[in-house]
Scaffold this motif. Sequence first.
Motif, PDB file in Angstrom:
ATOM      1  N   GLU A  66       0.824  -1.151  -0.145  1.00 14.78           N
ATOM      2  CA  GLU A  66      -0.035   0.031   0.067  1.00 14.78           C
ATOM      3  C   GLU A  66       0.846   1.481  -0.180  1.00 14.78           C
ATOM      4  OE1 GLU A  66      -3.891  -1.096   2.495  1.00 14.78           O
ATOM      5  OE2 GLU A  66      -1.989  -0.919   3.743  1.00 14.78           O
ATOM      6  N   MET A  67       2.091   1.195   0.174  1.00 19.24           N
ATOM      7  CA  MET A  67       2.856   2.166   0.426  1.00 19.24           C
ATOM      8  C   MET A  67       4.080   2.308  -0.492  1.00 19.24           C
ATOM      9  SD  MET A  67       1.854   3.979   3.191  1.00 19.24           S
ATOM     10  CE  MET A  67       3.194   4.792   3.857  1.00 19.24           C
ATOM     11  N   ARG A  87      11.521   0.766 -12.746  1.00 21.38           N
ATOM     12  CA  ARG A  87      10.495  -0.600 -12.162  1.00 21.38           C
ATOM     13  C   ARG A  87      11.401  -1.470 -11.173  1.00 21.38           C
ATOM     14  NH1 ARG A  87       5.812  -2.169 -13.762  1.00 21.38           N
ATOM     15  NH2 ARG A  87       6.227  -4.306 -13.630  1.00 21.38           N
ATOM     16  N   GLY A  88      10.688  -1.781 -10.113  1.00 22.31           N
ATOM     17  CA  GLY A  88      11.209  -2.618  -9.104  1.00 22.31           C
ATOM     18  C   GLY A  88      10.397  -2.714  -7.885  1.00 22.31           C
ATOM     19  N   ARG A  89      11.126  -3.067  -6.796  1.00 22.50           N
ATOM     20  CA  ARG A  89      10.303  -3.257  -5.602  1.00 22.50           C
ATOM     21  C   ARG A  89      11.344  -2.701  -4.370  1.00 22.50           C
ATOM     22  NH1 ARG A  89      11.766  -8.171  -3.008  1.00 22.50           N
ATOM     23  NH2 ARG A  89      12.635  -9.558  -4.351  1.00 22.50           N
ATOM     24  N   PRO A  90      10.838  -2.190  -3.249  1.00 21.89           N
ATOM     25  CA  PRO A  90      11.480  -1.885  -1.979  1.00 21.89           C
ATOM     26  C   PRO A  90      12.518  -2.587  -1.237  1.00 21.89           C
ATOM     27  CG  PRO A  90       9.130  -1.118  -1.884  1.00 21.89           C
ATOM     28  CD  PRO A  90       9.223  -2.308  -2.789  1.00 21.89           C
ATOM     29  N   ALA A 136       9.578   4.315   5.984  1.00 16.81           N
ATOM     30  CA  ALA A 136       8.578   5.089   5.042  1.00 16.81           C
ATOM     31  C   ALA A 136       7.228   5.189   5.893  1.00 16.81           C
ATOM     32  CB  ALA A 136       8.432   4.665   3.598  1.00 16.81           C
ATOM     33  N   ILE A 137       6.960   4.150   6.237  1.00 19.34           N
ATOM     34  CA  ILE A 137       5.445   3.770   6.943  1.00 19.34           C
ATOM     35  C   ILE A 137       5.659   4.709   8.421  1.00 19.34           C
ATOM     36  CG2 ILE A 137       4.120   2.434   7.971  1.00 19.34           C
ATOM     37  CD1 ILE A 137       4.985   0.085   5.945  1.00 19.34           C
ATOM     38  N   ALA A 138       6.625   4.545   9.084  1.00 22.84           N
ATOM     39  CA  ALA A 138       6.662   5.220  10.472  1.00 22.84           C
ATOM     40  C   ALA A 138       6.705   6.652  10.064  1.00 22.84           C
ATOM     41  CB  ALA A 138       7.837   4.803  11.089  1.00 22.84           C
ATOM     42  N   LEU A 139       7.370   7.249   9.166  1.00 21.89           N
ATOM     43  CA  LEU A 139       7.484   8.564   8.869  1.00 21.89           C
ATOM     44  C   LEU A 139       6.045   9.109   8.585  1.00 21.89           C
ATOM     45  CD1 LEU A 139      10.889   9.253   6.987  1.00 21.89           C
ATOM     46  CD2 LEU A 139      10.206  10.033   9.332  1.00 21.89           C
TER      47      LEU A 139
END
Length: 407
Positions: A131-132, A218-221, A229-232
């Motif tokens: 989702e992020m 194109r890729g993934r984290p 990123a989610i915490a921020l």
Amino acid sequence: MRSWSAPKISRLPGNGEVPRLYDTAAGEVRPTRPGGTARLYVCGITPYDATHLGHANTYLAFDLLNRAWRDAGHDVRFVENVTDVDDPLLERAEQTGRDWRELAAGEIDLFRADMEALRILPPAEFVAVTEMIDDIAVLVGRLRDKGATYELGGDVYFHADAAPKFGAVSGYSQEEMLALFGERGGDPERQGKHNALDWVLWRGERPGEPAWDSPLGRGRPGWHVECTAIALAELGTGFDVAGGGSDLIFPHHEMGASEGHVATGEWPFAKAYVHAGMIALDGEKMSKSRGNLVFVSKLRQSADPMAIRLALMARHYRADWEWTGGRLLAAEERLARWREAVALPAGPAAAGVLAEVRARLADDLDAAGAMAAIDAWAAAASAGDTSDTEAPELVRAMADALLGVAL
């Protein structure tokens, strides 16, 4: 993403103390000093197998913190992620011939059911990495703009030397870091890296793997930047506690703290790093790679979830210990004693018990000490001390609100 249902929490008279916690980065027990709202981030599962007792032990520890903060009068904003795209998930999907999304969805549903059965308070935000993706790519772009990244073979790496505080969370030596990095998903031996401890922020697309369009290609984290990123996004920098199992001290929390520091210029990324111990089975740490797992869902088929919860709380959350069937049996016997005692029409006065339970939990979440206080009350009640007709209900309420145990 949908979380799980919250249990109703009993109300208690007055307020408890604000808890003190062992901060790994400081190497000591320190007071937590949240504002009106305490901010908690707990690293979640990679859903290719859920939920083993090691997971449950970790999430129960931070559930105790959540409850202690609430009892002290704070609102709590609790955020937890799910790493629903990662190498172990993709490998398991390939091994079993299942679509990785279907595998993840099924295991997340099972995790929700386990957490609900154990009466773990749900996060305000239960966030899937998928989702992020855009937010994560933006964060990697910020790090690139700060000059902290480089590209290697289509992947984007964070340069460890660009992080002024790298090493401050774990306190580990270079040798210790290198050994753990290799054991825990890192690639210290990859040729062309500037520093063996540099880590992947964005993994360029590989054949047969999921990938997303982004300004990075194109890729993934990579793993660590996902939680950063989610915490921020959900808590901002300088939140109160980053939590997880002790196997996340390095590399995960160390690297996430460096990403947050470089991206925002603010330190610390989290005010405290708090870690639960590891559970062993047959002398070895319980882990998916070893296959020596005890699953909560299997235990729930024959055991009361409240007994499972008591069995886990019988050892301090930071301790490493070994699971045996005898631990569950002892917990079942304790649960029966407590239920028999609170079913009596009266018992010993319990105001002092409440004070002791609160004091034990405020002292680095000493659940075993808190349970010993209820043990003593239950023994006195069963021995015939019936001086207070309101005491059984107060003990029932404190077991519920503070320890999460429904009697």
